[in-house]
Enzyme design. Structure first.
Site, PDB file in Angstrom:
ATOM      1  N   HIS A 115      -2.037  -5.456   1.294  1.00  0.00           N
ATOM      2  CA  HIS A 115      -3.250  -6.243   1.042  1.00  0.00           C
ATOM      3  C   HIS A 115      -2.821  -7.615   0.537  1.00  0.00           C
ATOM      4  CE1 HIS A 115      -7.016  -7.657  -0.702  1.00  0.00           C
ATOM      5  NE2 HIS A 115      -6.265  -8.054  -1.726  1.00  0.00           N
ATOM      6  N   TYR A 119     -11.998  -3.741  -4.041  1.00  0.00           N
ATOM      7  CA  TYR A 119     -12.464  -3.805  -2.643  1.00  0.00           C
ATOM      8  C   TYR A 119     -13.955  -4.132  -2.510  1.00  0.00           C
ATOM      9  CZ  TYR A 119      -8.196  -2.302  -0.248  1.00  0.00           C
ATOM     10  OH  TYR A 119      -6.928  -2.254   0.292  1.00  0.00           O
ATOM     11  N   GLU A 147      -8.679 -11.370  -8.225  1.00  0.00           N
ATOM     12  CA  GLU A 147      -7.793 -10.207  -8.052  1.00  0.00           C
ATOM     13  C   GLU A 147      -6.626 -10.240  -9.034  1.00  0.00           C
ATOM     14  OE1 GLU A 147      -8.723  -9.461  -3.302  1.00  0.00           O
ATOM     15  OE2 GLU A 147      -6.723 -10.085  -3.913  1.00  0.00           O
ATOM     16  N   ASN A 170      -2.116  -0.282   7.021  1.00  0.00           N
ATOM     17  CA  ASN A 170      -1.520  -1.538   7.489  1.00  0.00           C
ATOM     18  C   ASN A 170      -0.647  -2.203   6.430  1.00  0.00           C
ATOM     19  OD1 ASN A 170      -3.527  -2.344   5.807  1.00  0.00           O
ATOM     20  ND2 ASN A 170      -4.751  -3.410   7.352  1.00  0.00           N
ATOM     21  N   LYS A 214       0.819  -1.208   0.000  1.00  0.00           N
ATOM     22  CA  LYS A 214       0.000   0.000   0.000  1.00  0.00           C
ATOM     23  C   LYS A 214       0.863   1.273   0.000  1.00  0.00           C
ATOM     24  CE  LYS A 214      -3.837  -2.297   2.399  1.00  0.00           C
ATOM     25  NZ  LYS A 214      -4.828  -2.194   3.483  1.00  0.00           N
TER      26      LYS A 214
HETATM   27  P1  ADP Z   1      -7.848  -7.022   5.174  1.00  0.00           P
HETATM   28  O1  ADP Z   1      -7.022  -6.009   4.421  1.00  0.00           O
HETATM   29  O2  ADP Z   1      -7.153  -7.489   6.431  1.00  0.00           O
HETATM   30  O3  ADP Z   1      -8.297  -8.185   4.309  1.00  0.00           O
HETATM   31  P2  ADP Z   1     -10.518  -5.795   4.948  1.00  0.00           P
HETATM   32  O4  ADP Z   1     -10.619  -6.355   3.573  1.00  0.00           O
HETATM   33  O5  ADP Z   1     -11.664  -6.061   5.862  1.00  0.00           O
HETATM   34  O6  ADP Z   1      -9.186  -6.289   5.694  1.00  0.00           O
HETATM   35  O7  ADP Z   1     -10.342  -4.217   4.878  1.00  0.00           O
HETATM   36  C1  ADP Z   1      -9.587  -3.627   3.842  1.00  0.00           C
HETATM   37  C2  ADP Z   1      -8.745  -2.503   4.421  1.00  0.00           C
HETATM   38  O8  ADP Z   1      -9.594  -1.460   4.896  1.00  0.00           O
HETATM   39  C3  ADP Z   1      -7.908  -2.899   5.636  1.00  0.00           C
HETATM   40  O9  ADP Z   1      -6.700  -3.550   5.280  1.00  0.00           O
HETATM   41  C4  ADP Z   1      -7.667  -1.534   6.279  1.00  0.00           C
HETATM   42  O10 ADP Z   1      -6.650  -0.815   5.594  1.00  0.00           O
HETATM   43  C5  ADP Z   1      -9.011  -0.846   6.044  1.00  0.00           C
HETATM   44  N1  ADP Z   1      -9.937  -1.028   7.186  1.00  0.00           N
HETATM   45  C6  ADP Z   1     -10.676  -2.139   7.459  1.00  0.00           C
HETATM   46  N2  ADP Z   1     -11.429  -1.947   8.574  1.00  0.00           N
HETATM   47  C7  ADP Z   1     -11.161  -0.705   9.016  1.00  0.00           C
HETATM   48  C8  ADP Z   1     -11.624   0.098  10.117  1.00  0.00           C
HETATM   49  N3  ADP Z   1     -12.518  -0.362  10.994  1.00  0.00           N
HETATM   50  N4  ADP Z   1     -11.139   1.356  10.236  1.00  0.00           N
HETATM   51  C9  ADP Z   1     -10.259   1.851   9.353  1.00  0.00           C
HETATM   52  N5  ADP Z   1      -9.783   1.155   8.299  1.00  0.00           N
HETATM   53  C10 ADP Z   1     -10.202  -0.114   8.110  1.00  0.00           C
END
Ligand code: ADP
Length: 167
Positions: free
Chosen positions: A131, A49, A142, A128, A9
């Protein structure tokens, strides 16, 4: 052999820790079969997404909106990694969505620490770093979304003999 999609990211590129992250995948013997730096459009992220990842129903519209904004803050490094049960392996290596609860030793746990409550309080997306596809079906969709077939390569590495039992 199984393939999975990762996106490093904008925070990973802007913090200049791409090398440290990619090294972890090489170290376990995963093979980089495709890679490119891109700056996707909002529509491309919507497909990634929501159309594929169903994020709005899982996380809500607000989190979806701030995350799309965050992802457009800079370029990302898209990669296809290949290996035995690569999808679940890479998910294990990146750790849980919330960096604060991601285990030490995972990418998110080692390079970030923000919590859900902090992000929600300030209305921001969680940076974080990475992805990774959540399931084999998601990985197929994807990979097809981010890469043309001729951008994905087949080759041998010195790991194959030991990680894949190849002669
Ligand atoms: P992951 O990336 O772990 O598969 P998700 O697909 O649920 O998780 O969410 C996509 C991205 O959206 C996350 O990696 C994070 O960057 C962001 N995100 C998810 N939930 C939250 C939240 N509650 N608050 C802020 N950002 C979030």
């Amino acid at each position: 052999m199984e393939q999975t999609l990762i996106l490093l990211k904008p925070d990973a590129l802007q913090r200049a820790i791409v090398g440290e992250i990619v090294t972890r995948f090489e170290r376990v013997g995963l093979k980089i079969v495709a890679a490119k730096v891109i700056k996707p459009t909002q529509e491309q992220y919507y497909h990634h997404y929501e159309t594929i990842g169903k994020m709005i129903s899982r996380r809500g519209q607000e989190v979806f909106d701030v995350t799309l904004r965050f992802m457009q803050e800079g370029p990302v490094l898209a990669m296809v990694l290949e290996g035995i049960e690569a999808v679940s392996l890479v998910r294990k290596m990146i750790g849980t969505t919330e960096p604060k609860s991601a285990q030490p030793g995972t990418i998110r746990g080692d390079f970030s620490h923000i919590s859900f409550s902090y992000a929600n309080k300030f209305g921001i997306s969680i940076p974080n770093l990475i992805h990774a596809s959540g399931s084999e079906e998601e990985a197929k969709q994807e990979i097809a979304h981010w890469f043309e077939p001729n951008e994905i390569f087949e080759y041998s590495t010195v790991h194959d003999k030991f990680t894949q039992g190849k002669p």
